[in-house]
Every structure is written in structure tokens, then in C-alpha cells.
Scaffold this motif. Sequence first.
Motif, mmCIF file in Angstrom:
data_model
loop_
_atom_site.group_PDB
_atom_site.id
_atom_site.type_symbol
_atom_site.label_atom_id
_atom_site.label_comp_id
_atom_site.label_asym_id
_atom_site.label_seq_id
_atom_site.Cartn_x
_atom_site.Cartn_y
_atom_site.Cartn_z
ATOM 1 N N ALA B 57 39.556 24.714 54.747
ATOM 2 C CA ALA B 57 39.456 25.344 53.437
ATOM 3 C C ALA B 57 38.274 24.778 52.668
ATOM 4 C CB ALA B 57 40.751 25.099 52.668
ATOM 5 N N ALA B 58 37.526 25.671 52.091
ATOM 6 C CA ALA B 58 36.358 25.258 51.330
ATOM 7 C C ALA B 58 36.448 25.845 49.928
ATOM 8 C CB ALA B 58 35.088 25.748 52.033
ATOM 9 N N GLY B 59 35.940 25.111 48.977
ATOM 10 C CA GLY B 59 35.945 25.607 47.611
ATOM 11 C C GLY B 59 34.836 26.618 47.402
ATOM 12 N N MET B 60 35.137 27.657 46.679
ATOM 13 C CA MET B 60 34.112 28.683 46.386
ATOM 14 C C MET B 60 34.517 29.427 45.119
ATOM 15 S SD MET B 60 35.012 31.433 49.366
ATOM 16 C CE MET B 60 35.314 30.174 50.610
ATOM 17 N N THR B 61 33.527 30.057 44.508
ATOM 18 C CA THR B 61 33.794 30.829 43.306
ATOM 19 C C THR B 61 33.756 32.315 43.625
ATOM 20 O OG1 THR B 61 32.796 29.112 41.944
ATOM 21 C CG2 THR B 61 33.055 31.279 40.934
ATOM 22 N N LEU B 62 34.808 33.016 43.255
ATOM 23 C CA LEU B 62 34.827 34.466 43.395
ATOM 24 C C LEU B 62 34.768 35.083 42.001
ATOM 25 C CD1 LEU B 62 37.638 34.927 46.095
ATOM 26 C CD2 LEU B 62 35.166 35.068 46.451
ATOM 27 N N HIS B 63 33.890 36.034 41.830
ATOM 28 C CA HIS B 63 33.755 36.707 40.532
ATOM 29 C C HIS B 63 34.555 38.007 40.575
ATOM 30 C CE1 HIS B 63 30.518 34.001 39.180
ATOM 31 N NE2 HIS B 63 30.249 33.943 40.471
ATOM 32 N N VAL B 64 35.688 38.000 39.899
ATOM 33 C CA VAL B 64 36.581 39.158 39.943
ATOM 34 C C VAL B 64 36.813 39.675 38.530
ATOM 35 C CG1 VAL B 64 38.792 40.042 40.774
ATOM 36 C CG2 VAL B 64 37.726 38.092 41.926
ATOM 37 N N ASN B 65 36.536 40.936 38.335
ATOM 38 C CA ASN B 65 36.774 41.602 37.048
ATOM 39 C C ASN B 65 36.150 40.833 35.881
ATOM 40 O OD1 ASN B 65 38.220 43.506 38.497
ATOM 41 N ND2 ASN B 65 40.154 42.418 38.218
ATOM 42 N N GLY B 66 34.946 40.329 36.120
ATOM 43 C CA GLY B 66 34.210 39.673 35.049
ATOM 44 C C GLY B 66 34.582 38.221 34.823
ATOM 45 N N GLN B 67 35.491 37.699 35.629
ATOM 46 C CA GLN B 67 35.863 36.292 35.465
ATOM 47 C C GLN B 67 35.551 35.514 36.744
ATOM 48 O OE1 GLN B 67 39.888 35.667 34.299
ATOM 49 N NE2 GLN B 67 39.595 36.450 32.222
ATOM 50 N N ALA B 68 35.130 34.280 36.586
ATOM 51 C CA ALA B 68 34.885 33.415 37.740
ATOM 52 C C ALA B 68 36.182 32.693 38.095
ATOM 53 C CB ALA B 68 33.783 32.413 37.412
ATOM 54 N N HIS B 69 36.531 32.715 39.363
ATOM 55 C CA HIS B 69 37.754 32.053 39.839
ATOM 56 C C HIS B 69 37.381 31.052 40.923
ATOM 57 C CE1 HIS B 69 40.530 34.993 37.941
ATOM 58 N NE2 HIS B 69 39.526 35.814 38.128
ATOM 59 N N TRP B 70 37.785 29.804 40.752
ATOM 60 C CA TRP B 70 37.567 28.795 41.778
ATOM 61 C C TRP B 70 38.738 28.834 42.751
ATOM 62 C CZ3 TRP B 70 33.960 25.806 43.771
ATOM 63 C CH2 TRP B 70 34.333 24.712 44.557
ATOM 64 N N VAL B 71 38.431 29.021 44.046
ATOM 65 C CA VAL B 71 39.498 29.030 45.046
ATOM 66 C C VAL B 71 39.124 28.099 46.197
ATOM 67 C CG1 VAL B 71 40.416 31.338 44.585
ATOM 68 C CG2 VAL B 71 38.473 31.083 46.133
ATOM 69 N N GLU B 72 40.136 27.560 46.849
ATOM 70 C CA GLU B 72 39.901 26.775 48.059
ATOM 71 C C GLU B 72 40.568 27.502 49.208
ATOM 72 O OE1 GLU B 72 40.783 22.639 47.670
ATOM 73 O OE2 GLU B 72 39.746 22.513 45.741
ATOM 74 N N ILE B 73 39.770 28.141 50.031
ATOM 75 C CA ILE B 73 40.324 28.966 51.102
ATOM 76 C C ILE B 73 39.545 28.796 52.397
ATOM 77 C CG2 ILE B 73 41.378 30.764 49.662
ATOM 78 C CD1 ILE B 73 38.875 32.391 49.913
ATOM 79 N N GLU B 74 40.230 29.096 53.510
ATOM 80 C CA GLU B 74 39.586 29.039 54.817
ATOM 81 C C GLU B 74 38.678 30.253 54.992
ATOM 82 O OE1 GLU B 74 42.827 29.005 57.539
ATOM 83 O OE2 GLU B 74 43.246 26.875 57.266
ATOM 84 N N PRO B 75 37.651 30.132 55.852
ATOM 85 C CA PRO B 75 36.749 31.270 56.077
ATOM 86 C C PRO B 75 37.478 32.515 56.569
ATOM 87 C CG PRO B 75 35.825 29.274 57.018
ATOM 88 C CD PRO B 75 37.215 28.924 56.581
ATOM 89 N N ARG B 76 38.617 32.329 57.261
ATOM 90 C CA ARG B 76 39.288 33.494 57.845
ATOM 91 C C ARG B 76 40.107 34.301 56.836
ATOM 92 N NH1 ARG B 76 43.978 30.642 61.564
ATOM 93 N NH2 ARG B 76 44.449 28.952 60.123
ATOM 94 N N VAL B 77 40.153 33.864 55.587
ATOM 95 C CA VAL B 77 40.941 34.597 54.588
ATOM 96 C C VAL B 77 40.192 35.869 54.181
ATOM 97 C CG1 VAL B 77 41.913 34.535 52.258
ATOM 98 C CG2 VAL B 77 42.051 32.511 53.735
ATOM 99 N N THR B 78 40.859 37.007 54.360
ATOM 100 C CA THR B 78 40.228 38.266 53.979
ATOM 101 C C THR B 78 40.241 38.408 52.459
ATOM 102 O OG1 THR B 78 42.316 39.430 54.184
ATOM 103 C CG2 THR B 78 40.856 39.456 56.117
#
Lengths: 329, 209
Positions: B57-78
Motif C-alpha cells: 500500500a502506498a499513499g497517494m492523493t485522489l482528487h474527487v469532486n473537487g476535494q483532495a483525498h489522501w488514501v493508502e492503497i495497493e496498486p491493484r485497487v481499482t
Amino acid sequence: MNDFSYSRPTTTTEAIQTLLSHPDALYLAGGTNVIDHLKLGVVTPSQLVDIRHLGLDKISTDAQSVTIGAGATNSAAAYHHEIQTHFPALAEAILAGASPQLRNVATTGGNLLQKTRCTYFRDIHSACNKRQPGSGCAALEGFNRSHAILGTSDACIATHPSDMAVALTALEAVIHIQDQSVVRTVPIEAFYVSYGEDPAKENVLKPGDLIVAIEIPRTAWAGHSRYVKARDRSSYEFALASAAVAVDVDAGKIRNCRIALGGVATKPWRAHAAEAALVGQSATPVAFRAAAEAELASAKAQKENGFKIELCKRVMVKALQEAAEMRRA
Amino acid sequence: MDNFEEQGKGGEGVSRRGLLGAAITGGAGAALAPLLGNRAAAAVPASSPSAPPASSAAGMTLHVNGQAHWVEIEPRVTLVDALRDHLGMYGTKKGCDHGQCGACTVLINGVRVNSCLTLAAMHTNEEITTIEGLADGDRLHPVQEAFIEHDGFQCGYCTPGQICSAVGLIHEGHTKTDDQIREGMAGNICRCGAYSNIVDAVKKAMKVS
């Protein structure tokens, strides 16, 4: 889905090096085929190398040809003005495949490498020489209504699923492939190999090879081209039989033509016998039917797919009629 | 279908019907999402020390609906699993999980895609829009309005995907006739068969968009 690592190179050299140093890694472009196969367990890579950031998504034109970057999406190619105007069969073929959502991410390079929809290839518990060489072919005695009638062997009867590649075969596209040191070009007909003894080997790509572009030459017939596809549903379904044809008709006589078939063969099928039967003939339904008969003479039906022989002939005739009409218009 | 809802982490006390309502009304869903997102992200198990570092699992930021979300997920997560299981955004539905039904359709940089056939890690620098992000506050998106006006659904499970797909279709601008709408919406299957009303809704939304 097995665990894997993910990398995002920014140069083609870096991407190729990564593949060469990790033999069980796979390139990831649109992902619509690879991620499906990951979920089915059909592929179990150690690493996915994301090639969407290599600048391979350009579509460029000059006096001789149109060159589509391997990373250009199917939608970008299908709606490109130059392709719609001068290579209509290609635009039609792309838009006849998959769904808008899939076409928006699936790439032209990936489309060339689409894997068969054979049920037994997609089921890891079934015998399949293409997925697991030497394990046998469950389709030979199984459900084979959708399978191939041309180019089959005792080892495999799976069809190549692409629509786009059928049009590219009729338009005699050239595939640009980069390796560690050079970019080489391979005509699409030589890119796909016949099954022979090893159905797992579908093309001439070597480990690490990266498709970077697809070039389509301008010809006197490319602008008068059509793609006709027959399928079980009116949309969003793979072909039972399809034909891409391009014709150059002068005063009612066929000066030149190119024909390729989809949904019926183990690779995008260039119909040389039909082409030879047509050149110099009048562009009439009788001549079109005779050409279709010539091409399908070598067809071999399985238990459930005999209907494809007649269906394919009719699809060919319809495509030829429509393309010839374009010439007169 | 119920087990799809149960797969999500952090959906405590929120009924499926309530979520569906939030998905259609939009405003409530958008407010709910960040709240659940924080809890869900914290619940992701730490990667095993023996796991190869590159694939854990790696930390990354996903920009969803105008908000930044920090998530820690494995590369295989769709992407669909990241949205539902890690950000607690249940508006995006998981149907076939193989790109055949369109229930998971979201917009990435304004382009409609199947979120089940793409990895979340591929979209760290892109703007993801889900059904929860279409409304402008309490004001529904014109496509949402049109689906309500024309009764473009029955059970509602395919509806978030249908609506996101219609938004993408209208933005693409290749569609004019009813037949073109049917073809352009072919990637979204409706098991209830609300197709004729969906065509009417898309046609209406095209006029007002």
C-alpha cells in the motif's frame, strides 16, 4: 487479483528497460483488457508499467500517410477528422467496437493486442493452449458457436476479437515497434502470425518491444472504404463476422481493392483470394458473391459455427456493395 | 446486490436506500463522502513487512469532486473499489466488475470511463467526478433533473452510471438523434429496461445543457 507493483516511466527507453529487466512485467495503457484479465487470473504480472505518460498519444498527418500514436485512445482516432474523411472504414470499425466508456481509455496500440474472447481462454480452469500451452483446447469439443472458421488448427480455434485491426489490415497499416536500440516497421499482415504449433504466440513482438505508432498509407481506395459488422446484439458486442473493404472503381470496373475479415479467423484476415477474384471485374453483386465464395472455400466449420460461412459471405458482399456505392457518389 | 453494499468499509449505520437517495439528490452524498473517507482511509490495514515494498500500500492523493483525498492503497485497487471501500463514496455502483455493464461509470477529467477497469493509482493527477459531485449544492445537475422528470430508472442501481455516462455523452457532442443516443448509451445496461425513459431523459438534458 494477484499483487503487483506499479511504475510510471516518462520515456520509452525507461519503459522498455523496465520490461527487459522484469520478464514477468506487463505494459499498462488503457488497461481495459489487462485489468479484466488480472481479475480473471489470466495474467499474473509482477509489475505493471504504465505507458500513458510517454507522449505517444499524438495523431499526425502528412501527404503520404496518417500516423496514430499507440497511446491515442480509440475515441481520439475514431473522431479524428482526417481519419473520418479519408479512412472511413477505420472510424467505423473503431466505433463498432466496445462501448464509449471503453473507447475513451482503450488505446490503439492495446487494441492491436486484444486477447480473444474465447470462454475457455478466459476461464483459468479450462484447457487452453493459448493461455497454457500444451493443456489442450476445450473449445474443439465445447461451445464453439463464436469461434473461427479460417486459420484454425487442431490446437486452437479462437478468434481475434478486434474490429479496429480488421480495418487496419484492409488499409495495410504499418506498425512501428521500438526496442532497446531502434524503431522498426512491420506491415500489419506480417505483425500477426499464424497459429501453427503455438497458439500463445500471436504476433512478432519480442520481450520488451513497445508499439509506438500505427501508420496508414494514403491510397486511391482508402477513402472509399466501409466496415460492416454482424453480431448478436445491435451494439456493444463482438463480431460474429465482419468485413473491412476498400475499393477503387473506375467506369464500373474494379481497379484495385483490399478486403479483411473479422470475427471469423484466428487473426485479422486479409482476404487475398477474394481480392484476386475481383480485380478487373465489374463491380456487380455477382462478382462480389463470387469473390466471397473464393475466400470462404477454405473455411472449416466446427460443431456450432457453420452458420458463419454463409454469414461472412453476405457481410463481405454488403461491405463491397456499400464501398462501391461510395465511389459512384 | 446487497453484498455489494456490505463490501464497503466504514458504511456504518447508512442504509442502502439512504445512500441511493443521497446519490440521486447529490447534495447529501457530497457532504457524507469526506466524513466517511477519513474513517475509511484510517481503517486500511498496514502492509505486511514481508511484502515487496513496491507493491504494498502506498499513499497517494485522489482528487474527487473537487476535494483532495489522501488514501493508502495497493496498486491493484481499482478506482471503483477506492471510491467505495476507501473513500466511502457509495454512489458509484459496482455491477459486473468487468467493463460490461457501465454501472461504475465516472468522469475522469470530464471523460466517461468504467471505474472498474482502471486502477486508482493511475489517476493521482486527474480530476475524478462521481455522481456525488454533479449537483451544485442543492441544485441538481440538468441530467439528474431530466432522469427524475422522465422516470429514467426503476430499481436505480444502474442510475449513477447512466447519469455520469449521459453527462459524458453530452459533453462529447457527437450525438443528435434518438438512435445516436441509444448507441451512445450502449455501454450502460439497465436490467429493469428503463431504456425508453432514459433516452427521453438524455434528449431533454441535451436541450437544456
